[in-house]
Design an enzyme around this catalytic site. Sequence first.
Site, short mmCIF file in Angstrom:
data_model
loop_
_atom_site.label_atom_id
_atom_site.label_comp_id
_atom_site.label_asym_id
_atom_site.label_seq_id
_atom_site.Cartn_x
_atom_site.Cartn_y
_atom_site.Cartn_z
N TYR A 152 -20.53 -7.86 17.75
CA TYR A 152 -20.19 -8.22 19.14
C TYR A 152 -20.64 -9.64 19.48
O TYR A 152 -21.75 -10.05 19.11
CB TYR A 152 -20.89 -7.26 20.11
N LYS A 166 -48.14 12.74 25.53
CA LYS A 166 -47.11 12.40 26.53
C LYS A 166 -45.91 11.75 25.83
O LYS A 166 -45.98 11.41 24.64
CB LYS A 166 -47.72 11.44 27.56
C1 LIG Z 1 -51.55 7.06 27.32
C2 LIG Z 1 -52.94 7.26 27.72
C3 LIG Z 1 -53.95 7.42 26.75
C4 LIG Z 1 -53.68 7.24 25.27
O1 LIG Z 1 -53.57 5.86 25.00
P1 LIG Z 1 -53.46 5.31 23.50
O2 LIG Z 1 -53.62 3.85 23.63
O3 LIG Z 1 -52.07 5.69 23.03
O4 LIG Z 1 -54.51 5.96 22.69
C5 LIG Z 1 -55.23 7.72 27.18
N1 LIG Z 1 -55.52 7.82 28.50
C6 LIG Z 1 -54.59 7.64 29.46
C7 LIG Z 1 -54.97 7.75 30.89
C8 LIG Z 1 -53.27 7.34 29.11
O5 LIG Z 1 -52.37 7.14 30.06
#
Ligand SMILES: *Cc1c(COP(=O)(O)O)cnc(C)c1O
Length: 329
Positions: free
Chosen positions: A225, A5
Amino acid sequence: MAVIKANAYGHGICHVAKHSEFADAFAVARIEEALKLRASNVLKPILLLEGFNSPSDLQVLVTQNIQIVVHCEEQLLALEQAKLNMPIVVWLKIDSGMHRLGIHPNQYGDFITRLKACSNIAQPLYYMSHFSCADELDRSVTQNQLKLFLSLTHDCDGELSIAASAGLLAWKESYLDWVRPGLIMYGLSPFANSTGVDLGYRPVMTLKSLLISIRDIKTGDNVGYGEVWSSECYTKIGVVAIGYGDGYPRMTPAGTPVLLNGREVPIVGRVSMDMLTIDLGFSATDKVGDEVILWGQQLPVEKIARYIGTTAYELVSKLTSRVSMEYFK
Ligand SMILES: *Cc1c(COP(=O)(O)O)cnc(C)c1O
């Protein structure tokens, strides 16, 4: 199940998918991400971690062979009322203590009955939950979540999943049928007190830019800035071509290091949209055009995250499309 993702945590979703031969399936958070993978000829199963938000997406999901999470009554109702030309693969998400998504344990019996009776849903079901504190090794909550999840599903006929990166690294008993690593695939640590390098992994991402200007400044001169930083001595200031428009956080405090010609050099002044400034020191011999590493193997992003008060998750996933990516074998 490789979690890719958020553009594969900033690493480029299609590229990562094509180079994850080890993965049996992929997980994403948005339907757009899943469809982008299918459009670039990724054929493995893809799970939409939050399921669908609109019943009108169900037909395209089933057509594109995208699996969905069902975490609430609204989604179940929509599935019961839909007219799909093929059953869709469903992962029932159970809230074992995180209290974000998932059905309450006391809804379990009712959901199972209805999910099994629904002709739009492929059988057997899959079952999942998510840990809230798996990165904290001294707490009992993870074991309690696992126990609850296993006790609910003990006589189910489908496959189970609860572990993400921290579960995979720290809680062997949580592996079950599927693990869902995200962060650790990119060589980064989910724990607050370690880096991926500490754990023996190699970070996949190096973020770098160039020194585009060097100037001498006097004691008391301000930089950047808001005049929020002024030099306590005669020194040289380097300007680096990266800023919050690229995803390097504006809230980065002075003193946060970058890597230049093999040494750590502190950021000074405010990070601006396209540039940030570093204190090279009076006797520096660096030149315009020199490479500046913001994070990578020699300067772990987890360390930078600690300076900024955030996590590696946020820093890598926040890079903007202005950052160009190059891939190396
Ligand atoms: C993002 C996510 C993961 C992966 O998590 P990590 O800590 O990056 O390994 C796994 N399961 C779900 C439901 C998630 O939203």
